[in-house]
Scaffold this motif. Structure first.
Motif, PDB file in Angstrom:
ATOM      1  N   PRO A   2      40.586  54.096  77.949  1.00 32.19           N
ATOM      2  CA  PRO A   2      41.363  52.955  78.447  1.00 32.19           C
ATOM      3  C   PRO A   2      40.918  51.666  77.763  1.00 32.19           C
ATOM      4  O   PRO A   2      39.744  51.503  77.423  1.00 32.19           O
ATOM      5  N   GLU A   3      41.871  50.763  77.585  1.00 33.08           N
ATOM      6  CA  GLU A   3      41.525  49.491  76.963  1.00 33.08           C
ATOM      7  C   GLU A   3      42.370  48.368  77.551  1.00 33.08           C
ATOM      8  O   GLU A   3      43.436  48.596  78.135  1.00 33.08           O
ATOM      9  N   VAL A   4      41.867  47.164  77.377  1.00 35.31           N
ATOM     10  CA  VAL A   4      42.594  45.966  77.781  1.00 35.31           C
ATOM     11  C   VAL A   4      43.566  45.616  76.653  1.00 35.31           C
ATOM     12  O   VAL A   4      43.194  45.643  75.472  1.00 35.31           O
ATOM     13  N   THR A   5      44.803  45.331  77.020  1.00 35.67           N
ATOM     14  CA  THR A   5      45.773  44.932  76.001  1.00 35.67           C
ATOM     15  C   THR A   5      46.244  43.509  76.273  1.00 35.67           C
ATOM     16  O   THR A   5      46.234  43.049  77.435  1.00 35.67           O
ATOM     17  N   GLN A   6      46.645  42.834  75.210  1.00 40.06           N
ATOM     18  CA  GLN A   6      47.115  41.453  75.324  1.00 40.06           C
ATOM     19  C   GLN A   6      48.347  41.251  74.441  1.00 40.06           C
ATOM     20  O   GLN A   6      48.435  41.806  73.346  1.00 40.06           O
ATOM     21  N   THR A   7      49.282  40.466  74.966  1.00 39.22           N
ATOM     22  CA  THR A   7      50.462  40.099  74.189  1.00 39.22           C
ATOM     23  C   THR A   7      50.779  38.626  74.412  1.00 39.22           C
ATOM     24  O   THR A   7      50.521  38.087  75.505  1.00 39.22           O
ATOM     25  N   PRO A   8      51.329  37.949  73.405  1.00 38.72           N
ATOM     26  CA  PRO A   8      51.460  38.419  72.029  1.00 38.72           C
ATOM     27  C   PRO A   8      50.113  38.349  71.311  1.00 38.72           C
ATOM     28  O   PRO A   8      49.152  37.806  71.855  1.00 38.72           O
ATOM     29  N   SER A   9      50.056  38.860  70.104  1.00 38.99           N
ATOM     30  CA  SER A   9      48.817  38.760  69.332  1.00 38.99           C
ATOM     31  C   SER A   9      48.673  37.361  68.749  1.00 38.99           C
ATOM     32  O   SER A   9      47.561  36.870  68.572  1.00 38.99           O
ATOM     33  N   GLN A 102      31.867  43.883  81.088  1.00 37.61           N
ATOM     34  CA  GLN A 102      33.214  43.374  80.897  1.00 37.61           C
ATOM     35  C   GLN A 102      33.782  43.932  79.594  1.00 37.61           C
ATOM     36  O   GLN A 102      33.098  43.974  78.566  1.00 37.61           O
ATOM     37  N   TYR A 103      35.051  44.311  79.662  1.00 39.75           N
ATOM     38  CA  TYR A 103      35.761  44.843  78.516  1.00 39.75           C
ATOM     39  C   TYR A 103      36.813  43.832  78.084  1.00 39.75           C
ATOM     40  O   TYR A 103      37.606  43.363  78.911  1.00 39.75           O
ATOM     41  N   PHE A 104      36.813  43.543  76.796  1.00 42.16           N
ATOM     42  CA  PHE A 104      37.669  42.492  76.265  1.00 42.16           C
ATOM     43  C   PHE A 104      38.914  43.055  75.572  1.00 42.16           C
ATOM     44  O   PHE A 104      38.857  44.103  74.919  1.00 42.16           O
ATOM     45  N   GLY A 105      39.997  42.317  75.724  1.00 42.87           N
ATOM     46  CA  GLY A 105      41.193  42.616  74.965  1.00 42.87           C
ATOM     47  C   GLY A 105      41.080  42.086  73.550  1.00 42.87           C
ATOM     48  O   GLY A 105      40.105  41.404  73.213  1.00 42.87           O
ATOM     49  N   PRO A 106      42.072  42.369  72.717  1.00 43.13           N
ATOM     50  CA  PRO A 106      42.028  41.976  71.309  1.00 43.13           C
ATOM     51  C   PRO A 106      42.281  40.495  71.075  1.00 43.13           C
ATOM     52  O   PRO A 106      42.081  40.012  69.965  1.00 43.13           O
ATOM     53  N   GLY A 107      42.725  39.787  72.109  1.00 48.43           N
ATOM     54  CA  GLY A 107      42.926  38.348  71.992  1.00 48.43           C
ATOM     55  C   GLY A 107      44.341  37.960  71.613  1.00 48.43           C
ATOM     56  O   GLY A 107      45.089  38.740  71.019  1.00 48.43           O
TER      57      GLY A 107
END
Lengths: 113, 111
Positions: A2-9, A102-107
């Protein structure tokens, strides 16, 4: 895994416009955070969120900022009226209840012109 | 507030070399994490290490909480190890918590 996702890049906006940055935390996580990183600088804490309310916010997180968990899966950061100095990379993070990791999204790279 | 100091600020290595990155913090902390920021800006979790030693492949980390420092070891470095390495300490107070980051060590590994 599992991962944190972020939009938009990457988001480009004009000064004074509203932006909403979106995050989908890891599904069973309970604690949510936003951090930002101005280019070339260190990562700074903005806000933490738990049980549908803000736990702590930094001095950076003024009235122009707000967070919301609208539907049980998304976690959003809104900037009401963007300024040039809001240009930065914005990171969402989450953690579960059993560890403090803490798990970070790609930003999301926000550019205000 | 708590101070997190990382050293060295910049490090240039030849591929295959070993290195040690240091993180000092000014007060007692509840936890510590190491991250690698890749050239695309993504923060990659390396270690969650409140105390003791952990190893993951060519990387290992040691935190001595009583002496307020942590070390990240990179062995047999590769060009893909290039990027910025951050340590971050967790501050917990009154039901809230946040990570406080250092300024990072910028690592360049040359072929």
């Amino acid at each position: 895994e599992p991962e944190v996702t972020q939009t938009p890049s990457h988001q480009v906006t004009q000064m004074g416009q509203e932006v909403i940055l979106r995050c989908v935390p890891i599904s069973n996580h309970l604690y949510f955070y936003w951090y930002r990183q101005i280019l070339g600088q260190k990562v700074e804490f903005l806000v933490s969120f738990y049980n549908n309310e803000i736990s702590e916010k930094s001095e950076i997180f003024d009235d122009q900022f707000s967070v919301e968990r609208p539907d049980g899966s998304n976690f959003t950061l809104k900037i009401r009226s963007t300024k040039l100095e809001d240009s930065a990379m914005y990171f969402c993070a989450s953690r579960g209840g059993s560890t403090a990791e803490q798990y970070f999204g790609p930003g999301t790279r926000l550019t205000v012109t | 507030g708590i101070q997190v100091e990382q050293s060295p600020p910049d490090l240039i290595l030849q591929e295959g070399a070993n290195s040690t990155l240091r993180c000092n913090f000014s007060d007692s902390v509840n936890n510590l994490q190491w991250f690698h920021q890749n050239p695309w800006g993504q923060l990659i979790n390396l270690f969650y290490i409140p105390s003791g030693t952990k190893q993951n492949g060519r990387l290992s980390a040691t935190t001595v909480a009583t002496e307020r420092y942590s070390l990240l070891y990179i062995s047999s470095s590769q060009t893909t190890d290039s990027g910025v390495y951050f340590c971050a300490v967790l501050l917990s107070q009154g039901g809230s918590e946040k990570l406080v980051f250092g300024k990072g060590t910028k690592l360049t590994v040359n072929p």
